[in-house]
Scaffold this active site. Structure first.
Site, mmCIF file in Angstrom:
data_model
loop_
_atom_site.group_PDB
_atom_site.id
_atom_site.type_symbol
_atom_site.label_atom_id
_atom_site.label_comp_id
_atom_site.label_asym_id
_atom_site.label_seq_id
_atom_site.Cartn_x
_atom_site.Cartn_y
_atom_site.Cartn_z
ATOM 1 N N SER A 72 0.797 -1.241 0.000
ATOM 2 C CA SER A 72 0.000 0.000 0.000
ATOM 3 C C SER A 72 0.821 1.278 0.000
ATOM 4 C CB SER A 72 -0.927 0.021 1.210
ATOM 5 O OG SER A 72 -2.066 -0.721 0.924
ATOM 6 N N LYS A 75 0.529 3.455 -2.926
ATOM 7 C CA LYS A 75 -0.649 4.322 -3.113
ATOM 8 C C LYS A 75 -0.269 5.803 -3.082
ATOM 9 C CE LYS A 75 -4.192 1.124 -1.335
ATOM 10 N NZ LYS A 75 -3.771 -0.126 -0.751
ATOM 11 N N TYR A 197 -3.232 -2.026 -10.236
ATOM 12 C CA TYR A 197 -3.230 -1.942 -8.767
ATOM 13 C C TYR A 197 -2.410 -3.075 -8.139
ATOM 14 C CZ TYR A 197 -4.929 -2.163 -3.976
ATOM 15 O OH TYR A 197 -4.989 -2.219 -2.605
ATOM 16 N N TYR A 249 -4.601 4.413 7.803
ATOM 17 C CA TYR A 249 -5.934 3.795 7.886
ATOM 18 C C TYR A 249 -6.699 4.327 9.086
ATOM 19 C CZ TYR A 249 -3.146 0.643 4.990
ATOM 20 O OH TYR A 249 -2.293 0.115 4.061
ATOM 21 N N VAL A 267 0.870 -3.605 3.966
ATOM 22 C CA VAL A 267 0.543 -4.867 4.617
ATOM 23 C C VAL A 267 1.766 -5.799 4.756
ATOM 24 C CG1 VAL A 267 -0.163 -6.151 2.547
ATOM 25 C CG2 VAL A 267 -1.360 -6.556 4.700
HETATM 26 N N1 GLN Z 1 -2.285 -5.808 -1.783
HETATM 27 C C1 GLN Z 1 -2.970 -5.349 -0.610
HETATM 28 C C2 GLN Z 1 -4.464 -5.289 -0.857
HETATM 29 O O1 GLN Z 1 -4.885 -4.669 -1.775
HETATM 30 C C3 GLN Z 1 -2.469 -4.001 -0.203
HETATM 31 C C4 GLN Z 1 -3.134 -3.587 1.047
HETATM 32 C C5 GLN Z 1 -2.201 -2.975 2.040
HETATM 33 O O2 GLN Z 1 -0.971 -2.960 1.898
HETATM 34 N N2 GLN Z 1 -2.761 -2.526 3.104
HETATM 35 O O3 GLN Z 1 -5.212 -5.847 -0.107
#
Ligand code: GLN
Length: 429
Positions: A72, A75, A197, A249, A267
């Site tokens: 993430s 992003k 993505y 988050y 994550v």
């Molecule tokens: N690949 C993960 C997902 O889309 C990325 C989410 C994350 O890093 N929080 O669920």
């Protein structure tokens, strides 16, 4: 591309990072992500910390060279690219800028517009992936990857296995994409958007990369190691803003309270944080708390924020007052001298104007303004100073600016390089 990373023999920041690493590596709280096999099998003992200064010096401790999928954290950079390609207004027609207060994979769209809450959660990042310029998924992803590479200052790897595992585990994100397609916020087809993505999540970075990528944000879009401009200063500011409010988050508010710098987590246990003009930091440790943030990453950031006073909203010290000298009078020329040092920012201008008034009260229409030791001039400082000088000219006062570097901080006044040159100018007049 390769990044020359210098190392001092005794770097005090590295020493602090080393102490922190030693203490926190015994913290085994949290769980590694079970979302895909690669992450479930990650070595939970890994722990890296790296800080990059605005001049590109990296201090580090622990496993800073181990590669992991960026997940993430990408992003933030996809948002930067969408902003660069389309501009803020066009991007935010399709995605909000509000903290969701919900988990990163939440299905929550704004009622009236169908926009996801922000670009730092999955739903919002799917939207920004679709907004990135490019003919197809391949080109869009290539552009996102190049942007991340420019921010890191080196070629980044790609984990094909992670990508395949992400594809196999993408039901929820796919559902989100379909949902947003029907609500009108997703501007591209679901399949290519999913590909972009999930590919961006599978790019490999190290903790050191994250520190340099953070420093690129902190330097207003310039990679401090390579000197390359990666995105504009305005884009960097937008990204840092949304990271500050939404990057962690449903822990974003508490993070801002306890650490106080823009941040983004992933994550795989990566965490990036940055403070404008100050530093970029990368942290990595795979065990996550209930909100999906790295346990050791958060703990280390909180410790460092406290120790080094990193909170972005801390009262700044040191640049006030800025008036160094306002007593000097040159009666032979009917002049008074005001010497200024430090930063011309909103908070310092009142004192500058007061000193100018003071001198003019006791002299005859000539002000010598020594700006030689002025370090930074904010737009507000420039406007206020220019306004004051224009007004003095209207009142038929003379203003002589002293500035060795001849920066042209104000226009319409005589500019000389030294105080002696100012005297010469006045005596020849
Ligand atoms: N690949 C993960 C997902 O889309 C990325 C989410 C994350 O890093 N929080 O669920």
């Amino acid at each position: 591309m390769s990044v020359p990373v210098t190392t001092l023999i005794d770097d005090p920041i590295a020493r602090v990072l080393g102490e922190l690493h030693e203490r926190l590596r015994h913290d085994y709280r949290g769980e590694v992500s079970a979302s895909i096999p690669t992450l479930a099998n990650a070595d939970h003992k890994l722990f890296g910390l790296a800080v990059c200064s605005p001049d590109g010096f990296v201090s580090e401790a622990g496993d800073v060279d181990v590669e992991f999928s960026v997940q993430s954290i990408s992003k933030a950079f996809t948002y930067a690219l969408a902003l660069s390609d389309r501009g803020r207004e066009a991007v935010h027609e399709h995605v909000g800028a509000e903290p969701s207060g919900e988990a990163f994979s939440a299905i929550s769209l704004e009622e009236e517009t169908g926009r996801p809450d922000n670009p730092m959660i999955n739903a919002g990042a799917l939207v920004t992936c679709a907004l990135v310029g490019g003919e197809d998924a391949r080109e869009k992803f290539a552009r996102i990857r190049s942007l991340m590479e420019a921010a890191a200052g080196r070629t980044l790897g790609f984990d094909e296995t992670v990508y395949e595992e992400e594809q196999a585990a993408s039901d929820r994100n796919r559902a989100l994409a379909h949902f947003m397609r029907s609500a009108g916020s997703l501007t591209d087809e679901v399949d290519p958007t999913m590909e972009v993505y999930l590919r961006q999540c599978s790019v490999l970075v190290t903790t050191r990369d994250l520190a340099i990528m953070g420093a690129t944000l902190a330097r207003g879009g310039i990679n401090p190691v390579t000197g390359d401009r990666v995105f504009s200063g305005e884009v960097a500011r937008h990204v840092l803003t949304v990271m500050a409010t939404c990057g962690m988050y449903d822990y974003s508010g508490e993070w801002l309270l306890t650490v106080g710098t823009p941040a983004k987590s992933g994550v795989s246990g990566g965490l990036i944080t940055a403070s404008p003009g100050q530093f970029g930091m990368g942290l990595f440790s795979p065990k996550l708390d209930a909100r999906g943030n790295s346990v050791r990453g958060v703990a280390a950031s909180q410790d460092l924020a406290e120790r080094f006073q990193l909170h972005a909203l801390t009262l700044p010290g040191g640049n006030l007052p800025v008036v160094r000298e306002s007593e000097e009078r040159w009666p032979e020329f009917g002049a008074g001298v005001v010497a200024i040092q430090g930063d011309l920012v909103f908070a310092s201008m009142r004192g500058v104007l007061a000193a100018m008034e003071d001198v003019l009260d006791s002299t005859d229409r000539v002000l010598v303004l020594d700006l030689d030791r002025v370090t930074r001039v904010h737009a507000v400082g420039e406007k206020i100073l220019q306004g004051a000088i224009d007004r003095l000219h209207d009142l038929e006062h003379d203003v002589v600016i002293v500035d060795g570097a001849r920066r042209g901080i104000v226009t319409g006044a005589v500019e000389v390089e030294t105080l002696d040159a100012a005297r010469d100018w006045l005596s020849e007049r």
